[in-house]
Motif scaffolding. Structure first.
Motif, mmCIF file in Angstrom:
data_model
loop_
_atom_site.group_PDB
_atom_site.id
_atom_site.type_symbol
_atom_site.label_atom_id
_atom_site.label_comp_id
_atom_site.label_asym_id
_atom_site.label_seq_id
_atom_site.Cartn_x
_atom_site.Cartn_y
_atom_site.Cartn_z
ATOM 1 N N TRP A 189 -1.961 20.978 -7.227
ATOM 2 C CA TRP A 189 -1.220 19.814 -7.691
ATOM 3 C C TRP A 189 -2.013 19.147 -8.796
ATOM 4 C CZ3 TRP A 189 1.957 16.630 -3.733
ATOM 5 C CH2 TRP A 189 2.809 17.471 -3.035
ATOM 6 N N SER A 190 -1.259 18.688 -9.785
ATOM 7 C CA SER A 190 -1.932 18.031 -10.905
ATOM 8 C C SER A 190 -2.551 16.723 -10.439
ATOM 9 C CB SER A 190 -0.934 17.756 -12.029
ATOM 10 O OG SER A 190 0.029 16.814 -11.601
ATOM 11 N N ARG A 191 -3.465 16.209 -11.222
ATOM 12 C CA ARG A 191 -4.110 14.939 -10.877
ATOM 13 C C ARG A 191 -3.097 13.808 -10.790
ATOM 14 N NH1 ARG A 191 -9.964 14.015 -13.604
ATOM 15 N NH2 ARG A 191 -10.970 15.823 -12.707
ATOM 16 N N ALA A 192 -2.054 13.865 -11.609
ATOM 17 C CA ALA A 192 -1.048 12.807 -11.566
ATOM 18 C C ALA A 192 -0.335 12.801 -10.220
ATOM 19 C CB ALA A 192 -0.039 12.989 -12.699
ATOM 20 N N ARG A 193 0.051 14.004 -9.738
ATOM 21 C CA ARG A 193 0.755 14.065 -8.456
ATOM 22 C C ARG A 193 -0.191 13.722 -7.309
ATOM 23 N NH1 ARG A 193 5.256 18.376 -7.467
ATOM 24 N NH2 ARG A 193 5.543 16.784 -5.859
ATOM 25 N N GLY A 229 -2.608 11.607 -7.534
ATOM 26 C CA GLY A 229 -2.738 10.160 -7.565
ATOM 27 C C GLY A 229 -1.504 9.474 -7.015
ATOM 28 N N GLN A 230 -0.318 10.059 -7.301
ATOM 29 C CA GLN A 230 0.923 9.472 -6.774
ATOM 30 C C GLN A 230 0.920 9.508 -5.253
ATOM 31 O OE1 GLN A 230 4.058 11.703 -8.624
ATOM 32 N NE2 GLN A 230 3.656 10.840 -10.647
ATOM 33 N N ARG A 231 0.396 10.567 -4.674
ATOM 34 C CA ARG A 231 0.350 10.662 -3.222
ATOM 35 C C ARG A 231 -0.638 9.639 -2.660
ATOM 36 N NH1 ARG A 231 -1.311 15.509 -2.934
ATOM 37 N NH2 ARG A 231 -3.440 15.206 -2.241
ATOM 38 N N ARG A 232 -1.738 9.464 -3.370
ATOM 39 C CA ARG A 232 -2.800 8.605 -2.835
ATOM 40 C C ARG A 232 -2.576 7.119 -3.100
ATOM 41 N NH1 ARG A 232 -8.109 12.297 -4.285
ATOM 42 N NH2 ARG A 232 -7.517 14.032 -2.946
ATOM 43 N N THR A 233 -1.495 6.768 -3.789
ATOM 44 C CA THR A 233 -1.243 5.338 -4.001
ATOM 45 C C THR A 233 -0.971 4.636 -2.686
ATOM 46 O OG1 THR A 233 1.065 5.849 -4.413
ATOM 47 C CG2 THR A 233 -0.346 5.524 -6.335
ATOM 48 N N THR A 234 -0.516 5.380 -1.664
ATOM 49 C CA THR A 234 -0.221 4.750 -0.384
ATOM 50 C C THR A 234 -1.457 4.629 0.483
ATOM 51 O OG1 THR A 234 0.385 6.891 0.517
ATOM 52 C CG2 THR A 234 2.157 5.537 -0.361
ATOM 53 N N ILE A 235 -2.566 5.286 0.099
ATOM 54 C CA ILE A 235 -3.794 5.241 0.894
ATOM 55 C C ILE A 235 -4.612 4.053 0.431
ATOM 56 C CG2 ILE A 235 -5.858 6.494 1.588
ATOM 57 C CD1 ILE A 235 -4.352 9.069 0.816
ATOM 58 N N LYS A 236 -4.709 3.063 1.278
ATOM 59 C CA LYS A 236 -5.422 1.846 0.895
ATOM 60 C C LYS A 236 -6.300 1.411 2.048
ATOM 61 C CE LYS A 236 -1.733 0.224 -2.091
ATOM 62 N NZ LYS A 236 -0.354 0.458 -1.714
ATOM 63 N N LEU A 237 -7.359 0.699 1.725
ATOM 64 C CA LEU A 237 -8.209 0.100 2.749
ATOM 65 C C LEU A 237 -7.568 -1.204 3.206
ATOM 66 C CD1 LEU A 237 -11.761 0.541 1.229
ATOM 67 C CD2 LEU A 237 -10.822 1.724 3.187
ATOM 68 N N LYS A 238 -7.627 -1.420 4.522
ATOM 69 C CA LYS A 238 -7.080 -2.660 5.062
ATOM 70 C C LYS A 238 -8.222 -3.613 5.385
ATOM 71 C CE LYS A 238 -2.938 -0.821 7.235
ATOM 72 N NZ LYS A 238 -2.336 -0.460 8.529
ATOM 73 N N THR A 239 -7.981 -4.875 5.127
ATOM 74 C CA THR A 239 -8.964 -5.875 5.524
ATOM 75 C C THR A 239 -8.673 -6.298 6.955
ATOM 76 O OG1 THR A 239 -7.566 -7.589 4.609
ATOM 77 C CG2 THR A 239 -9.319 -6.751 3.205
ATOM 78 N N ASN A 240 -9.723 -6.570 7.717
ATOM 79 C CA ASN A 240 -9.544 -6.999 9.098
ATOM 80 C C ASN A 240 -8.899 -8.385 9.134
ATOM 81 O OD1 ASN A 240 -10.559 -4.733 10.235
ATOM 82 N ND2 ASN A 240 -12.581 -5.587 10.626
ATOM 83 N N GLN A 241 -8.015 -8.544 10.119
ATOM 84 C CA GLN A 241 -7.421 -9.855 10.345
ATOM 85 C C GLN A 241 -8.494 -10.771 10.928
ATOM 86 O OE1 GLN A 241 -4.085 -10.887 9.843
ATOM 87 N NE2 GLN A 241 -4.026 -9.035 8.604
ATOM 88 N N LEU A 242 -8.561 -11.990 10.438
ATOM 89 C CA LEU A 242 -9.556 -12.942 10.922
ATOM 90 C C LEU A 242 -8.849 -14.118 11.583
ATOM 91 C CD1 LEU A 242 -12.097 -12.978 7.980
ATOM 92 C CD2 LEU A 242 -12.316 -11.839 10.167
ATOM 93 N N GLN A 243 -9.462 -14.620 12.635
ATOM 94 C CA GLN A 243 -8.950 -15.791 13.325
ATOM 95 C C GLN A 243 -9.972 -16.911 13.225
ATOM 96 O OE1 GLN A 243 -8.508 -14.394 17.307
ATOM 97 N NE2 GLN A 243 -6.388 -13.761 17.017
ATOM 98 N N VAL A 244 -9.507 -18.130 13.474
ATOM 99 C CA VAL A 244 -10.413 -19.273 13.528
ATOM 100 C C VAL A 244 -10.967 -19.373 14.942
ATOM 101 C CG1 VAL A 244 -10.566 -21.766 13.313
ATOM 102 C CG2 VAL A 244 -9.199 -20.466 11.691
ATOM 103 N N CYS A 245 -12.290 -19.464 15.053
ATOM 104 C CA CYS A 245 -12.919 -19.581 16.366
ATOM 105 C C CYS A 245 -12.539 -20.915 16.985
ATOM 106 C CB CYS A 245 -14.439 -19.488 16.211
ATOM 107 S SG CYS A 245 -15.342 -19.806 17.732
ATOM 108 N N PRO A 246 -12.034 -20.931 18.219
ATOM 109 C CA PRO A 246 -11.638 -22.216 18.837
ATOM 110 C C PRO A 246 -12.830 -23.102 19.164
ATOM 111 C CG PRO A 246 -11.389 -20.415 20.401
ATOM 112 C CD PRO A 246 -11.735 -19.795 19.081
#
Ligand SMILES: [Zn+2]
Length: 70
Positions: free
Chosen positions: A9-13, A15-32
């Motif tokens: 697969w070409s680099r363009a294709r 890259g198109q496949r990998r656009t959905t692969i992203k790092l997620k940031t952890n959800q943070l809460q306020v300490c009670p």
């Protein structure tokens, strides 16, 4: 023989496949207890409390090396 792709697969294709692969940031809460941001279901690293009980003793901040003791 395992099945193999017919052509690369070409680099363009790629890259198109990998656009959905992203790092997620952890959800943070306020300490009670201390109102600092913390991860859910994890002992607060700032005050050491979890579910209203002090589980660990938080580390005491050491003075910076640049500061001279008075
Ligand atoms: Zn806390």
């Amino acid at each position: 023989m395992t099945p193999l792709p017919k052509r690369r697969w070409s680099r363009a294709r790629q890259g198109q496949r990998r656009t959905t692969i992203k790092l997620k940031t952890n959800q943070l809460q306020v300490c009670p207890h201390c109102q600092a941001l913390k991860e859910p279901f994890v002992v607060c690293s700032n005050c050491g409390y979890y579910n209203g009980v002090q589980v660990i003793t938080p580390k005491v901040e050491k003075p910076a090396k640049n500061e001279k003791p008075s």
